[in-house]
Design an enzyme around this catalytic site. Structure first.
Site, PDB file in Angstrom:
ATOM      1  N   GLY A  17      19.477 104.347 -59.435  1.00 53.30           N
ATOM      2  CA  GLY A  17      18.998 103.371 -60.420  1.00 53.30           C
ATOM      3  C   GLY A  17      18.215 104.012 -61.560  1.00 53.30           C
ATOM      4  O   GLY A  17      18.550 105.097 -62.038  1.00 53.30           O
ATOM      5  N   ASP A  37      12.133 110.862 -53.411  1.00 51.22           N
ATOM      6  CA  ASP A  37      12.663 109.600 -52.886  1.00 51.22           C
ATOM      7  C   ASP A  37      12.635 109.711 -51.360  1.00 51.22           C
ATOM      8  O   ASP A  37      12.329 110.767 -50.808  1.00 51.22           O
ATOM      9  CB  ASP A  37      14.111 109.395 -53.381  1.00 51.22           C
ATOM     10  CG  ASP A  37      14.570 107.940 -53.330  1.00 51.22           C
ATOM     11  OD1 ASP A  37      14.671 107.312 -54.403  1.00 51.22           O
ATOM     12  OD2 ASP A  37      14.829 107.416 -52.212  1.00 51.22           O
ATOM     13  N   ARG A 144      10.451  84.359 -57.519  1.00 48.96           N
ATOM     14  CA  ARG A 144      10.036  85.778 -57.448  1.00 48.96           C
ATOM     15  C   ARG A 144       8.515  85.855 -57.266  1.00 48.96           C
ATOM     16  O   ARG A 144       7.866  86.671 -57.923  1.00 48.96           O
ATOM     17  CB  ARG A 144      10.433  86.516 -58.732  1.00 48.96           C
ATOM     18  CG  ARG A 144      11.910  86.740 -58.928  1.00 48.96           C
ATOM     19  CD  ARG A 144      12.448  87.865 -58.033  1.00 48.96           C
ATOM     20  NE  ARG A 144      13.828  88.151 -58.345  1.00 48.96           N
ATOM     21  CZ  ARG A 144      14.868  87.470 -57.858  1.00 48.96           C
ATOM     22  NH1 ARG A 144      14.677  86.465 -57.025  1.00 48.96           N
ATOM     23  NH2 ARG A 144      16.095  87.806 -58.193  1.00 48.96           N
ATOM     24  N   TYR A 147       7.135  89.297 -56.178  1.00 48.65           N
ATOM     25  CA  TYR A 147       7.473  90.281 -57.208  1.00 48.65           C
ATOM     26  C   TYR A 147       6.630  90.059 -58.464  1.00 48.65           C
ATOM     27  O   TYR A 147       6.019  90.993 -58.998  1.00 48.65           O
ATOM     28  CB  TYR A 147       8.964  90.179 -57.522  1.00 48.65           C
ATOM     29  CG  TYR A 147       9.532  91.346 -58.300  1.00 48.65           C
ATOM     30  CD1 TYR A 147       9.579  92.625 -57.750  1.00 48.65           C
ATOM     31  CD2 TYR A 147      10.038  91.175 -59.583  1.00 48.65           C
ATOM     32  CE1 TYR A 147      10.118  93.690 -58.457  1.00 48.65           C
ATOM     33  CE2 TYR A 147      10.577  92.236 -60.296  1.00 48.65           C
ATOM     34  CZ  TYR A 147      10.613  93.489 -59.731  1.00 48.65           C
ATOM     35  OH  TYR A 147      11.148  94.541 -60.433  1.00 48.65           O
ATOM     36  N   ASP A 181      21.131  97.069 -64.454  1.00 48.31           N
ATOM     37  CA  ASP A 181      22.193  97.302 -63.468  1.00 48.31           C
ATOM     38  C   ASP A 181      21.873  98.521 -62.603  1.00 48.31           C
ATOM     39  O   ASP A 181      21.924  99.650 -63.081  1.00 48.31           O
ATOM     40  CB  ASP A 181      23.527  97.517 -64.198  1.00 48.31           C
ATOM     41  CG  ASP A 181      24.695  97.199 -63.281  1.00 48.31           C
ATOM     42  OD1 ASP A 181      24.476  97.012 -62.067  1.00 48.31           O
ATOM     43  OD2 ASP A 181      25.825  97.120 -63.789  1.00 48.31           O
ATOM     44  N   ARG A 188      21.568  92.621 -54.620  1.00 48.97           N
ATOM     45  CA  ARG A 188      21.034  91.260 -54.772  1.00 48.97           C
ATOM     46  C   ARG A 188      22.129  90.305 -55.232  1.00 48.97           C
ATOM     47  O   ARG A 188      22.190  89.154 -54.779  1.00 48.97           O
ATOM     48  CB  ARG A 188      19.865  91.244 -55.773  1.00 48.97           C
ATOM     49  CG  ARG A 188      18.569  91.820 -55.228  1.00 48.97           C
ATOM     50  CD  ARG A 188      17.364  91.432 -56.080  1.00 48.97           C
ATOM     51  NE  ARG A 188      17.379  91.997 -57.411  1.00 48.97           N
ATOM     52  CZ  ARG A 188      17.111  93.268 -57.707  1.00 48.97           C
ATOM     53  NH1 ARG A 188      16.799  94.116 -56.743  1.00 48.97           N
ATOM     54  NH2 ARG A 188      17.141  93.710 -58.958  1.00 48.97           N
TER      55      ARG A 188
HETATM   56  P1  NAD Z   1      16.843 100.644 -56.834  1.00 49.17           P
HETATM   57  O1  NAD Z   1      16.052  99.491 -56.307  1.00 49.17           O
HETATM   58  O2  NAD Z   1      18.331 100.511 -56.823  1.00 49.17           O
HETATM   59  O3  NAD Z   1      16.453 101.971 -56.059  1.00 49.17           O
HETATM   60  C1  NAD Z   1      15.159 102.124 -55.576  1.00 49.17           C
HETATM   61  C2  NAD Z   1      14.963 103.538 -55.036  1.00 49.17           C
HETATM   62  O4  NAD Z   1      13.664 103.522 -54.429  1.00 49.17           O
HETATM   63  C3  NAD Z   1      15.939 103.959 -53.957  1.00 49.17           C
HETATM   64  O5  NAD Z   1      16.462 105.246 -54.248  1.00 49.17           O
HETATM   65  C4  NAD Z   1      15.082 103.996 -52.687  1.00 49.17           C
HETATM   66  O6  NAD Z   1      15.503 104.962 -51.745  1.00 49.17           O
HETATM   67  C5  NAD Z   1      13.711 104.317 -53.273  1.00 49.17           C
HETATM   68  N1  NAD Z   1      12.600 103.951 -52.385  1.00 49.17           N
HETATM   69  C6  NAD Z   1      12.475 102.816 -51.656  1.00 49.17           C
HETATM   70  N2  NAD Z   1      11.346 102.859 -50.921  1.00 49.17           N
HETATM   71  C7  NAD Z   1      10.728 104.042 -51.226  1.00 49.17           C
HETATM   72  C8  NAD Z   1       9.530 104.661 -50.795  1.00 49.17           C
HETATM   73  N3  NAD Z   1       8.745 104.085 -49.884  1.00 49.17           N
HETATM   74  N4  NAD Z   1       9.196 105.866 -51.308  1.00 49.17           N
HETATM   75  C9  NAD Z   1      10.005 106.470 -52.223  1.00 49.17           C
HETATM   76  N5  NAD Z   1      11.172 105.931 -52.664  1.00 49.17           N
HETATM   77  C10 NAD Z   1      11.518 104.731 -52.161  1.00 49.17           C
HETATM   78  O7  NAD Z   1      16.349 101.025 -58.302  1.00 49.17           O
HETATM   79  P2  NAD Z   1      16.046 100.100 -59.580  1.00 49.17           P
HETATM   80  O8  NAD Z   1      16.652  98.727 -59.449  1.00 49.17           O
HETATM   81  O9  NAD Z   1      16.393 100.949 -60.759  1.00 49.17           O
HETATM   82  O10 NAD Z   1      14.459  99.847 -59.510  1.00 49.17           O
HETATM   83  C11 NAD Z   1      13.533 100.880 -59.810  1.00 49.17           C
HETATM   84  C12 NAD Z   1      12.235 100.249 -60.262  1.00 49.17           C
HETATM   85  O11 NAD Z   1      12.469  99.448 -61.411  1.00 49.17           O
HETATM   86  C13 NAD Z   1      11.581  99.317 -59.230  1.00 49.17           C
HETATM   87  O12 NAD Z   1      10.175  99.460 -59.288  1.00 49.17           O
HETATM   88  C14 NAD Z   1      11.987  97.928 -59.720  1.00 49.17           C
HETATM   89  O13 NAD Z   1      11.090  96.923 -59.306  1.00 49.17           O
HETATM   90  C15 NAD Z   1      11.936  98.144 -61.217  1.00 49.17           C
HETATM   91  N6  NAD Z   1      12.717  97.170 -61.978  1.00 49.17           N
HETATM   92  C16 NAD Z   1      14.052  97.044 -61.752  1.00 49.17           C
HETATM   93  C17 NAD Z   1      14.762  96.080 -62.469  1.00 49.17           C
HETATM   94  C18 NAD Z   1      16.240  95.874 -62.239  1.00 49.17           C
HETATM   95  O14 NAD Z   1      16.772  94.840 -62.703  1.00 49.17           O
HETATM   96  N7  NAD Z   1      16.932  96.788 -61.572  1.00 49.17           N
HETATM   97  C19 NAD Z   1      14.110  95.279 -63.414  1.00 49.17           C
HETATM   98  C20 NAD Z   1      12.744  95.449 -63.619  1.00 49.17           C
HETATM   99  C21 NAD Z   1      12.052  96.404 -62.898  1.00 49.17           C
END
Ligand code: NAD
Length: 243
Positions: A17, A37, A144, A147, A181, A188
């Site tokens: 991500g 990670d 949410r 969140y 994405d 989800r």
């Molecule tokens: P993702 O959720 O697909 O991946 C998350 C990563 O976090 C994974 O590689 C997982 O192994 C790692 N992870 C989980 N628990 C962990 C831990 N305890 N220690 C270390 N790593 C851990 O990635 P994403 O959707 O790009 O989200 C990344 C961040 O961006 C998050 O904080 C999320 O809340 C935020 N965010 C995402 C979106 C979205 O729409 N995707 C929007 C706003 C904010």
């Protein structure tokens, strides 16, 4: 804008991500990236990339964060990207759901900042970037509760750290994306049982007409790492969702 070439940058949740795209973007900008990670398999894909080293790090394990600090030493840039999305209202949130999200979305960030900030202060230079969301104090997204609450706390943490250390060379900013994405977004969407409708609903929230890409968020993180005149701000990047 200062160059981040040669700066040491630690990224949490770097295996997929936004975190993963950030590893690629920071490395391309010349930073020395430590990609961390809990997912060893996905981290392994990053090994061998120029300017990147990988390390298993569970940010909810306080001892592991302390050990990482001891073994890595000082860093210049900390990108706290780890976070978890919980779906549901306040009545759907169990104590365990809330506790887990507080631990991963809030306490983990506090732990890594406490671990690496003293080294930044000693050098009089450091950039901290915290992952929040528009689902926070920016806007209340339906269903949410956990969140929104925990990502709002990220903005509070960011402003507090920024204010306390603004005169000592430290900048601390938050990123507030709309829908992006990523593998967890795909999970989800699939979990709704009607992937196409859920995707269309998510796109409809973004007036720009599409979901964001992890690369677009990564570019903002790189910008903030070198943007020497901004601190304590919640930088919204949401395809026009909160216009
Ligand atoms: P993702 O959720 O697909 O991946 C998350 C990563 O976090 C994974 O590689 C997982 O192994 C790692 N992870 C989980 N628990 C962990 C831990 N305890 N220690 C270390 N790593 C851990 O990635 P994403 O959707 O790009 O989200 C990344 C961040 O961006 C998050 O904080 C999320 O809340 C935020 N965010 C995402 C979106 C979205 O729409 N995707 C929007 C706003 C904010």
């Amino acid at each position: 804008m200062s160059s981040i070439e040669g700066k040491v940058c630690l990224i949490t949740a770097a295996a997929q991500g936004i975190g993963r795209s950030s590893v690629e973007a920071f490395a391309a900008a010349g930073a020395k990236v430590i990609a961390t990670d809990i997912n060893a398999e996905r981290l392994a894909d990053l090994e061998g990339m120029d300017n990147v080293t990988t390390r298993l790090l569970n940010v909810i394990d306080a001892d592991a964060v302390t050990k990482a600090r001891e073994e890595i030493g000082d860093i210049d840039i900390l990108f706290n990207c780890a976070g978890v999305v919980h779906s549901g209202t306040i009545l759907d949130a169990s104590d365990a759901d809330l506790e887990f999200a507080i631990d991963l979305n809030i306490r983990a960030m506090v732990r890594t900042i406490k671990a690496f900030l003293p080294g930044m202060l000693a050098k009089g230079d450091g950039a901290i970037i915290n992952m929040s969301s528009v689902a926070s104090s920016v806007t209340g997204v339906p269903n949410r509760f956990v969140y929104n609450a925990t990502k709002a706390a990220v903005i509070g943490i960011t402003k507090s750290v920024a204010m306390d250390y603004v005169g000592q060379g430290i900048r601390c900013n938050a990123i507030c994306p709309g829908t992006v994405d990523s593998p967890s977004l795909q999970d989800r969407l699939k979990a709704t049982g009607d992937y196409e409708k859920a995707r269309a609903d998510f796109i409809a929230r973004q007036p720009i007409g599409r979901i964001g890409t992890p690369e677009e968020i990564a570019d903002l993180a790189v910008y903030l790492a070198g943007a020497t005149y901004t601190t304590g701000q919640a930088h919204v990047i949401d395809g026009g969702w909160t216009i």
